[in-house]
Design an enzyme around this catalytic site. Structure first.
Site, mmCIF file in Angstrom:
data_model
loop_
_atom_site.group_PDB
_atom_site.id
_atom_site.type_symbol
_atom_site.label_atom_id
_atom_site.label_comp_id
_atom_site.label_asym_id
_atom_site.label_seq_id
_atom_site.Cartn_x
_atom_site.Cartn_y
_atom_site.Cartn_z
ATOM 1 N N HIS A 23 -8.536 7.736 -1.387
ATOM 2 C CA HIS A 23 -7.407 7.102 -0.691
ATOM 3 C C HIS A 23 -6.274 7.209 -1.510
ATOM 4 O O HIS A 23 -5.641 7.984 -1.912
ATOM 5 C CB HIS A 23 -7.702 5.623 0.153
ATOM 6 C CG HIS A 23 -6.716 5.247 0.939
ATOM 7 N ND1 HIS A 23 -7.107 4.213 1.925
ATOM 8 C CD2 HIS A 23 -5.542 5.779 1.385
ATOM 9 C CE1 HIS A 23 -6.167 3.962 2.608
ATOM 10 N NE2 HIS A 23 -5.145 4.997 2.244
ATOM 11 N N HIS A 76 0.946 -1.031 -0.032
ATOM 12 C CA HIS A 76 0.000 -0.060 -0.150
ATOM 13 C C HIS A 76 0.952 1.154 0.064
ATOM 14 O O HIS A 76 1.820 1.444 0.860
ATOM 15 C CB HIS A 76 -0.690 0.014 1.312
ATOM 16 C CG HIS A 76 -1.473 1.179 1.234
ATOM 17 N ND1 HIS A 76 -2.274 1.928 0.586
ATOM 18 C CD2 HIS A 76 -1.737 2.085 2.397
ATOM 19 C CE1 HIS A 76 -2.816 3.232 0.936
ATOM 20 N NE2 HIS A 76 -2.484 3.115 2.228
ATOM 21 N N ASP A 135 1.124 -5.376 -20.088
ATOM 22 C CA ASP A 135 2.177 -6.596 -19.667
ATOM 23 C C ASP A 135 1.944 -7.227 -18.290
ATOM 24 O O ASP A 135 2.441 -8.378 -18.138
ATOM 25 C CB ASP A 135 3.369 -5.770 -20.032
ATOM 26 C CG ASP A 135 4.363 -6.130 -21.247
ATOM 27 O OD1 ASP A 135 5.177 -5.567 -21.331
ATOM 28 O OD2 ASP A 135 3.741 -7.092 -21.924
ATOM 29 N N TYR A 174 8.443 -13.793 -22.566
ATOM 30 C CA TYR A 174 9.297 -12.609 -22.167
ATOM 31 C C TYR A 174 10.341 -13.362 -21.165
ATOM 32 O O TYR A 174 10.391 -14.321 -20.584
ATOM 33 C CB TYR A 174 8.476 -11.806 -21.401
ATOM 34 C CG TYR A 174 9.437 -10.639 -21.004
ATOM 35 C CD1 TYR A 174 10.014 -10.445 -19.721
ATOM 36 C CD2 TYR A 174 9.499 -9.718 -21.879
ATOM 37 C CE1 TYR A 174 10.790 -9.097 -19.453
ATOM 38 C CE2 TYR A 174 10.421 -8.465 -21.713
ATOM 39 C CZ TYR A 174 11.053 -8.604 -20.371
ATOM 40 O OH TYR A 174 11.814 -7.349 -20.067
ATOM 41 N N HIS A 199 0.899 5.784 -1.087
ATOM 42 C CA HIS A 199 0.264 6.959 -1.389
ATOM 43 C C HIS A 199 1.217 7.611 -2.537
ATOM 44 O O HIS A 199 1.427 8.661 -2.528
ATOM 45 C CB HIS A 199 0.111 8.092 -0.256
ATOM 46 C CG HIS A 199 -0.965 7.397 0.846
ATOM 47 N ND1 HIS A 199 -1.930 8.297 1.001
ATOM 48 C CD2 HIS A 199 -1.093 6.371 1.474
ATOM 49 C CE1 HIS A 199 -2.659 7.702 1.993
ATOM 50 N NE2 HIS A 199 -2.137 6.547 2.094
HETATM 51 O O1 LIG Z 1 -2.603 6.369 5.525
HETATM 52 C C1 LIG Z 1 -1.491 6.379 5.494
HETATM 53 C C2 LIG Z 1 -0.804 7.567 4.838
HETATM 54 O O2 LIG Z 1 -1.653 9.074 5.162
HETATM 55 C C3 LIG Z 1 -1.032 5.028 5.821
HETATM 56 O O3 LIG Z 1 -0.504 4.557 4.409
HETATM 57 C C4 LIG Z 1 0.177 5.339 6.532
HETATM 58 O O4 LIG Z 1 1.091 6.292 6.328
HETATM 59 C C5 LIG Z 1 1.012 4.346 6.675
HETATM 60 O O5 LIG Z 1 0.814 3.730 8.075
HETATM 61 P P1 LIG Z 1 1.713 2.671 8.832
HETATM 62 O O6 LIG Z 1 1.830 1.751 8.008
HETATM 63 O O7 LIG Z 1 3.116 3.533 9.089
HETATM 64 O O8 LIG Z 1 0.894 2.421 9.991
#
Ligand SMILES: O=C(CO)[C@@H](O)[C@H](O)COP(=O)(O)O
Length: 229
Positions: A168, A94, A119, A225, A96
Site C-alpha cells: 500500500h 496517509h 533525528d 536542538y 502515496h
Molecule cells: O487509496 C488511496 C489512493 O489510491 C487513498 O489514499 C485515497 O486516494 C485517499 O482517499 P480519500 O481520503 O480522498 O477518501
C-alpha cells in the site's frame, strides 16, 4: 476547540501538496480531540485546493459522522483504529508519496542508515505484513489499521512516528496534524535518501550509539536542538 482543530487539519491537508507528498487526492490528514473523542478528517475525494475548514468532517470513534455535509476520507477506519491504539497521537497522515510507497510495495522496512532518520525515528521505519484476503474482505481500511498496530507491537509511536504498509503506502503520525505532516515529510525524504545510498554502497545501518545520540538531540529531557531551553 473543534473549530481550531478543523482549521489545523485543513491546513495540514493542504500541506501535503506544498510538500509534494500527493498526486490528485491520494492522501489524507486527520486530527484527534481527546476531550470529545472526535476526529476531524479530510472529506473523501475533495481536491486540496478546494478545501476549507468548513469541509472538514467530524467523526466519532465508531465511525459515525457527527458534523459535516461531506463523506469522510475513505481511509477513516484506519485513522480510527490508530487513534484507539496510540493514545498520545493527535494527528495522522496517509499519503502515496513516491519513495515511501516504493518501500511499501517492495515490502521492505526502511533501515536507519543515517542521522537524518535518526533525528526523527529511533531506528528503522517498519513495514507491515500484507493483508490477507480475509482481512480485505472484512474491511480493507479497518484491517490496514490492524496490520499497522501489529507491526508496532513493542514499539513506541513517539519513537517510531510512521510506517509503510506492505502493498500500500506510508502512514505517519504525531502530537498534532502539523507534527504528523512533518513526520510524513521526513519519512518520504529518508525513503529517497536510503534508496539512493543503497544504490551507491548497499545496506549500511547506522551504529546504534550514533543513532541513540542523534535521536536524543531532538527528543527527551536532554534534547538540545533549536532554541528549546
Ligand atoms: O487509496 C488511496 C489512493 O489510491 C487513498 O489514499 C485515497 O486516494 C485517499 O482517499 P480519500 O481520503 O480522498 O477518501
Amino acid at each position: 476547540m473543534l473549530e481550531q482543530l478543523k482549521q489545523e487539519v485543513c491546513k495540514a491537508n493542504q500541506g501535503l501538496v506544498d510538500h509534494d507528498l500527493v498526486t490528485f487526492t491520494w492522501g489524507n490528514v486527520s486530527g484527534f480531540d481527546p476531550e470529545t473523542e472526535l476526529l476531524a478528517i479530510k472529506p473523501s475525494g475533495v481536491p486540496y485546493e478546494e478545501l476549507s475548514p468548513a469541509d472538514i468532517v467530524l467523526v466519532d470513534l465508531k465511525g459515525n459522522v457527527v458534523e459535516g455535509d461531506l463523506k469522510p476520507s475513505s481511509d477513516t477506519p484506519t485513522h480510527i483504529e490508530l487513534y484507539k491504539a496510540f493514545p498520545g497521537v493527535r494527528g495522522i497522515v496517509h499519503t502515496h508519496s513516491d519513495w515511501g510507497t516504493a518501500w511499501a510495495q517492495a515490502g521492505k522496512s526502511i533501515p536507519c542508515s543515517g542521522t537524518t532518520q535518526a533525528d526523527y525515528f529511533y531506528g528503522d521505519i517498519p513495514c507491515t505484513r500484507q493483508l490477507t484476503k480475509e482481512e480485505v474482505q472484512n474491511g480493507y481500511e479497518k484491517e490496514t489499521g490492524t496490520v499497522i498496530i501489529e507491526a508496532m507491537q513493542g514499539k513506541n509511536p513517539v519513537e517510531v512516528p510512521g510506517i509503510v504498509v506492505h502493498g500500500h503506502a506510508p502512514f505517519a503520525w504525531g502530537g498534532s496534524p502539523e507534527d504528523a505532516l512533518h513526520n510524513a515529510v521526513v519519512l518520504e525524504k529518508v525513503a529517497k535518501m536510503t534508496f539512493l545510498s543503497y544504490q551507491l554502497s548497499g545496506e549500511l545501518p547506522l551504529d546504534d550509539y550514533v543513532l541513540q545520540k542523534h535521536y536524543e538531540r531532538k527528543h527527551g529531557e536532554n534534547a538540545y536542538y533549536g532554541q528549546s531551553k
